[in-house]
Design an enzyme around this catalytic site. Structure first.
Site, PDB file in Angstrom:
ATOM      1  N   ASP A 163      31.858  21.323 -22.339  1.00 17.63           N
ATOM      2  CA  ASP A 163      31.943  19.979 -21.750  1.00 17.63           C
ATOM      3  C   ASP A 163      32.095  20.002 -20.221  1.00 17.63           C
ATOM      4  O   ASP A 163      31.855  18.992 -19.563  1.00 17.63           O
ATOM      5  CB  ASP A 163      33.138  19.208 -22.331  1.00 17.63           C
ATOM      6  CG  ASP A 163      33.091  19.100 -23.840  1.00 17.63           C
ATOM      7  OD1 ASP A 163      31.999  19.240 -24.413  1.00 17.63           O
ATOM      8  OD2 ASP A 163      34.155  18.890 -24.449  1.00 17.63           O
ATOM      9  N   THR A 209      34.710  25.723 -22.014  1.00 11.05           N
ATOM     10  CA  THR A 209      34.264  24.524 -22.730  1.00 11.05           C
ATOM     11  C   THR A 209      32.836  24.185 -22.318  1.00 11.05           C
ATOM     12  O   THR A 209      32.505  24.243 -21.129  1.00 11.05           O
ATOM     13  CB  THR A 209      35.144  23.278 -22.519  1.00 11.05           C
ATOM     14  OG1 THR A 209      34.440  22.140 -23.039  1.00 11.05           O
ATOM     15  CG2 THR A 209      35.474  22.983 -21.073  1.00 11.05           C
TER      16      THR A 209
END
Ligand code: F6P
Length: 341
Positions: free
Chosen positions: A126, A124
């Protein structure tokens, strides 16, 4: 052993490096590979292809994923888990390597609990997965966002403007904090700290008083307004129950201009942060994760995921990886705050 590989959730630079590494290492262990198309959807729809050495040749430097991806949650579909099991059985698939973030790995964990032989790889941009210091894709996203902040600096200075740059990251502020620090932003706003607009405006005014007639504000898409104010976001939910974030940058730009009188613009980086080639760091990290994941399969360590601890790749359980979100360390934010205003 026949091993299926799938990539789920948002695409992420470095996915192809992981796929290549799992296959290359797995071939050394004598495995055959099946590529599942578009994440868990491919197992629901029996959609896959033979993942040969030829298929993974020349993909190390490419963004996206040769397998395709989707945000499909089989546990939200009628008979979904059973259809997944059926596809695995019908195609004599012995094990699954699931490459994804908290949603994809959450499904992997549930299937593991139902008896599926599965191992995970942490993906990810993130960087919000717990149990690993870094996910692959984060470094690339931060590099892209940092370059954007650099470019916004020159135009903000030329026009005497405030520019608000909205970056991704969902409910964690890692991308905002790292790109903001690297790019020398004058304010960085993250979901872990409620936004106090008066404070943001005060930083802009402090700079004006010093003769700096421009400012750069980096805001994470998931940053929340101070208590009592409405959040600016859509109400649409995906199959994992996540709202589609975005809108805070434009809202802030209007407020800053209204309150300070300085012309203010917003730039939303959006999916640009996920596109294109992975950085060298993400290629290396993805390669290490992929080789390790193939070794987890060889060793029958089901329900485990490759993770980075310091500079070592280690195994952690999917349960640990999906238990909580990895949020920004307040001490790092305090370092960034030294440079606000
Ligand atoms: O999780 C990765 C991510 O890029 C988030 O930062 C962002 O909120 C979301 O995915 C965007 O999702 P989509 O590609 O579905 O718009």
């Amino acid at each position: 052993m026949k091993v299926a590989i799938l990539t789920g959730g948002g695409d992420c630079p470095g996915l192809n490096a992981v796929i290549r590494a799992v296959v290359r290492r797995g071939e050394q262990h004598g495995f055959d590979f099946i590529g599942i198309r578009e994440g868990w959807r491919g197992l629901l729809e029996n959609n896959h292809f033979r993942l040969t050495r030829e298929a993974i040749s020349g993909i190390l430097h490419l963004g996206g994923t040769i397998l395709g991806t989707s945000r499909t949650n089989p546990f939200k579909k009628e008979g979904g888990p059973q259809r997944v099991m059926q596809t695995l059985q019908e195609n004599d698939i012995d094990a699954v390597v699931a490459i994804g973030g908290e949603d994809t790995l959450g499904v992997a964990k549930k299937l593991y609990d139902m008896g599926v032989k599965v191992v995970g790889c942490p993906k990810t941009i993130d960087n919000d997965l717990s149990g690993t210091d870094y996910t692959f894709g984060f470094d690339t996203a931060v590099s892209i966002a940092t370059e954007a902040v650099d470019r916004l600096h020159t135009t903000a200075e030329a026009h005497n403007r405030v520019i608000v740059c909205e970056v991704m990251g969902r409910h964690a502020g890692h991308i905002a904090l790292h790109s903001g620090m690297a790019g020398g932003a004058d304010v960085i706003l993250i979901p872990e700290r409620p936004i106090v607009i008066d404070q943001v405006c005060q930083h802009v005014r402090t700079r004006l008083a010093r003769g700096k007639r421009f400012s750069i504000v980096v805001v994470a898409e998931g940053a929340q307004l101070e208590k009592g104010k409405d959040q600016v976001q859509s109400q649409d939910l995906d199959e994992f129950g996540h709202v589609r974030l975005g809108g805070i940058g434009n809202y802030l730009a209007k407020e800053i201009e209204k309150r300070t009188g300085v012309e203010t613009r917003a730039t939303v980086l959006g999916h640009i942060q996920r596109g294109g080639s992975p950085t060298a760091r993400d290629r290396v990290l993805g390669t290490r994760y992929g080789v390790f994941a193939a070794d987890l399969v060889r060793d029958g360590r089901w329900g485990q995921m490759a993770a980075l601890h310091g500079d070592a790749i280690v195994a952690i359980s999917l349960e640990e990886a999906t238990r909580a979100l990895h949020l920004v360390d307040p001490k790092l934010y305090e370092v960034a705050e030294v440079f606000f205003g």
